[in-house]
Design a protein around this motif. Structure first.
Motif: not given
Length: 408
Positions: A174, A241-242, A245-246, A264-265, A384, A387
């Motif tokens: 990640r 979402l995965h 995050r990556h 974290d979002l 993110r 971000y």
């Protein structure tokens, strides 16, 4: 647009010179020779065709373009620093026997290590990874062994069926992808400073919630900046979402969750959307006097997917009329398939009128005159928390906000 990721070692030298103000002090911090650091800085300047430092007897100071690059380099190398912390916290059960310093990934992980990590995760075996990269299998084995030594943990579970990431391995992956994102964004930032808005924008969209406002915003972006590459993907909420995050997505657009899914979002509401009962044109229920949802309890429903805002709205609508919502029926997660099923049957569905406005105008679908209460959903952006968008993404975000405001 220049690709910076293969030049990770040289970019470390640029970051060190920016921090220490001279190649000599940067060399001491990196345990390299001063000529090697000076050469690395010149190579990056030649690659970008830009002067990154003003040189004087007092040392080296970042130019305006150098400051743009260094802002992204700070964020990029912070990802490796976070990876060092992350693999240590997740090391239980995966730790290797040797002692490691706390900053080995930050100071020593290279492009080859991280690119092979990403490729091996995608391929699932060292042989397929080697074939995909056009290198030997021993080279893959060696790179992963070196990276595991730097991390101090096992990064992969190995079995006869292949290789899959351990929990520390997934954490490192990640952060590696987030590092890649920052370096790609650095290239886009620099290009925009010389009048070339370029780069890539990747949008994840959730079913049944984006309507026409996303296409309109994307067209506004491309009309103004045709050199930007835009990719739009759809999927389930968990999958998107995965990927967000990556750093595989810049944003997810669709119905927002309450409460927000994680710290974290970040969620940004754009507009409120309500649902209505939708059928095909010529449906037997058209023209009938309907008292409300009570007359539709036994209809052939296309039901929303479980654990979605659409399902919550569906249940609220029936409960607000004192009814138990239908539970047996057909569940569909594709807007296109839902519309096809409506066209070929007497089924009914609760959908956003914005989603099918063109089909209604074309006389293909129709809204039943049924009062539906308590179906409001917030539609918006998920990004993110930390971000920092590239110029192309920043333009699209403004276009999305403007287009959403136009919806009233």
């Amino acid at each position: 647009m220049r690709t910076l990721t293969p030049h990770l070692k040289k970019l470390r030298a640029v970051r060190a010179v920016a921090e220490h103000g001279s190649t000599a002090r940067a060399a001491a911090s990196l345990f390299l020779s001063q000529p090697a650091v000076a050469r690395a800085v010149r190579d990056v300047e030649a690659l970008l065709d830009m002067t990154l430092f003003d040189r004087s007897a007092r040392g080296m100071e970042l130019t305006e373009l150098g400051q743009v690059l260094d802002a992204r380099l700070k964020r990029a190398f912070a990802q490796l620093r976070a990876a060092d912390r992350g693999v240590t916290q997740l090391a239980a059960g995966h730790r290797l026997a040797h002692h490691r310093s706390e900053s080995q990934l930050e100071t020593q992980a290279g492009y080859r290590h991280l690119s092979i990590l990403m490729a091996l995760d995608a391929a699932g075996s060292e042989s397929r990874c080697a074939e995909a990269l056009g290198i030997s299998q021993p080279a893959v084995t060696q790179a992963i062994a070196q990276l595991e030594h730097l991390a101090g943990v096992r990064l992969f579970h190995r079995s006869a069926r292949g290789m899959r990431l351990t929990e520390p391995g997934d954490a490192l992956l990640r952060h590696a992808r987030l590092l890649w994102f920052e370096l790609d964004s650095a290239s886009a930032d620099l290009a925009s400073r010389v009048g070339q808005l370029q780069g890539r924008v990747v949008i994840g969209t959730l079913p049944f919630s984006t309507g026409l406002f996303v296409p309109r915003a994307v067209e506004r972006l491309l009309a103004n900046h045709p050199a930007v590459n835009v990719t739009i993907v759809d999927g389930t909420y968990e999958t998107l979402l995965h990927r967000l995050r990556h750093a595989e997505l810049d944003m997810v657009i669709g119905a927002l969750r309450q409460p927000p899914p994680a710290d974290d979002l970040h969620q940004e509401p754009l507009f409120d959307d309500e649902l209505a009962v939708v059928v095909r044109q010529g449906h037997p229920l058209q023209g009938r006097m309907l008292r409300g949802l009570a007359d539709l309890v036994h209809a052939s429903w296309i039901l929303p997917m479980p654990n979605t805002p659409a399902q919550s709205a569906f249940e609220r609508a029936f409960h607000s009329d004192g009814l138990s919502p239908p539970t047996s029926g057909l569940q569909v997660n594709s807007p296109a398939l839902t519309q096809a099923l409506l066209m070929e049957s007497d089924r009914v569905v609760l959908m956003s009128p914005r989603q099918i406005s063109r089909e209604v105008k074309a006389g293909l679908l129709a809204l039943l005159p049924v009062t539906v209460r308590m179906t409001t959903r917030a539609i918006g952006l998920t990004t993110r928390t930390d971000y920092l968008p590239s110029p192309g993404v920043a333009f699209l975000l403004d276009a999305l906000r403007d287009t959403a405001a136009d919806l009233g």
